[in-house]
Write a protein that holds these residues in place. Sequence first.
Motif, short mmCIF file in Angstrom:
data_model
loop_
_atom_site.label_atom_id
_atom_site.label_comp_id
_atom_site.label_asym_id
_atom_site.label_seq_id
_atom_site.Cartn_x
_atom_site.Cartn_y
_atom_site.Cartn_z
N LEU A 84 -9.45 3.93 -57.37
CA LEU A 84 -7.80 3.56 -57.52
C LEU A 84 -7.57 2.65 -58.75
O LEU A 84 -6.27 3.05 -59.24
CB LEU A 84 -7.80 2.63 -56.17
N TRP A 87 -6.88 5.53 -61.28
CA TRP A 87 -5.78 6.23 -61.04
C TRP A 87 -4.53 5.25 -61.42
O TRP A 87 -3.47 5.71 -61.85
CB TRP A 87 -5.56 6.63 -59.63
N GLY A 88 -4.69 3.88 -61.11
CA GLY A 88 -3.57 3.29 -61.55
C GLY A 88 -2.34 3.25 -60.60
O GLY A 88 -1.33 2.97 -61.39
N GLY A 89 -2.27 3.58 -59.48
CA GLY A 89 -0.97 3.89 -58.76
C GLY A 89 -0.30 5.06 -59.16
O GLY A 89 0.64 5.44 -58.34
N GLN A 94 -2.08 1.43 -54.55
CA GLN A 94 -2.30 0.44 -55.89
C GLN A 94 -3.35 -0.60 -55.28
O GLN A 94 -2.70 -1.32 -54.27
CB GLN A 94 -1.16 0.25 -56.53
N VAL A 96 -4.02 -4.33 -55.36
CA VAL A 96 -3.18 -5.73 -55.63
C VAL A 96 -4.20 -6.95 -55.79
O VAL A 96 -3.72 -7.82 -55.67
CB VAL A 96 -2.06 -5.95 -54.98
N LEU A 107 -4.76 -3.99 -51.02
CA LEU A 107 -3.73 -2.68 -51.49
C LEU A 107 -2.22 -3.14 -51.00
O LEU A 107 -1.84 -3.96 -50.29
CB LEU A 107 -4.17 -1.44 -50.70
N GLU A 108 -1.36 -2.37 -51.99
CA GLU A 108 0.07 -2.51 -51.66
C GLU A 108 0.18 -1.83 -50.27
O GLU A 108 -0.56 -0.98 -49.70
CB GLU A 108 0.73 -1.55 -52.74
N ARG A 210 7.24 2.96 -54.30
CA ARG A 210 7.27 3.29 -55.53
C ARG A 210 7.47 4.59 -55.67
O ARG A 210 8.14 5.23 -56.60
CB ARG A 210 5.93 2.92 -56.32
#
Length: 302
Positions: A84, A87-89, A94, A96, A107-108, A210
């Motif tokens: 994760l 990949w950086g979102g 993502q 957090v 996680l988000e 997002r």
Amino acid sequence: MAFAPPQRLVRALGETAPDGDDWLEKLPEEAGQAVALRELTVERVQVPGGRSSLVVLVRRSDGTPAVLKLAPPRARPESERAALAHWGGIGAVQLVEPFTTEGVLLLERLHPDVSVRSLPEAKALLEAAGTLRRLWVEPPVGKDAHPFETVAERTGRQAEAMRATASGFAEVAVLVDAALAARAELLAAPPEDRLLHGTFRQSKVLAGERMPWLAVGPDPVVGECAFDLARLVRDRVEDLIASPAGAATTRRRVKRLAESLDVDQERLRGWTLFRAVESGVRALRVGRGKDAELLLEFAGWL
């Protein structure tokens, strides 16, 4: 609040550790500590949840919604964390987490009850494939390389278990032999090494803010893209088996997914065979006879 693990998680962990372990016993206390340490407000435990982790819907101290995930070591949570982060979102949920606690991910928050699987089949496959494409990136490089298993390593462990199980179920021996032969041929000359999700399917793609769709729950592995795509081929396998045109639909799906993601069709067919047989034999081994029957029938079409 009480952090009682959902029954789905209890059953799944019982399959992978039939003699039990102390992770489930310690889980309520560890979940409580994780919440207190991060000053989180708990909304609810996600039910039915996953088969390898406890997922808790929470809010951070500033009111931002988030997800707290706790997983046992055998679920490789630190490998998930590393993927994760890499990949950086992009294409995936993502991180957090302001700090690191082993086995705990913050996680988000996505929309946990809205997955790609809720879409009509053709649209679901299209959106899932588009999400998967974004995840196929070069693995980390550098002095310490990366912490991920390779496809050869993971399927090597699986192959040993398949052989052992097949010795007690003569009716699956032919399929196991075909799957192992396909694996040997595929590993002889892999076309690329990419960071893969590892357990990708429609239910692993959730609606987000997002981006419309983001992947969750990776069990990352490094290898060729066809290995990752293979699990998507058999999504909604129960519907395929129930359809009189299931075999033909499966072959068309292999062709369409291979073409849409620039993957060699025969390599995708081979990995789909191996992964379906491996899952079917594993289901047979732990007593999930109905799942085994569906998966092995599906494998026979390939």
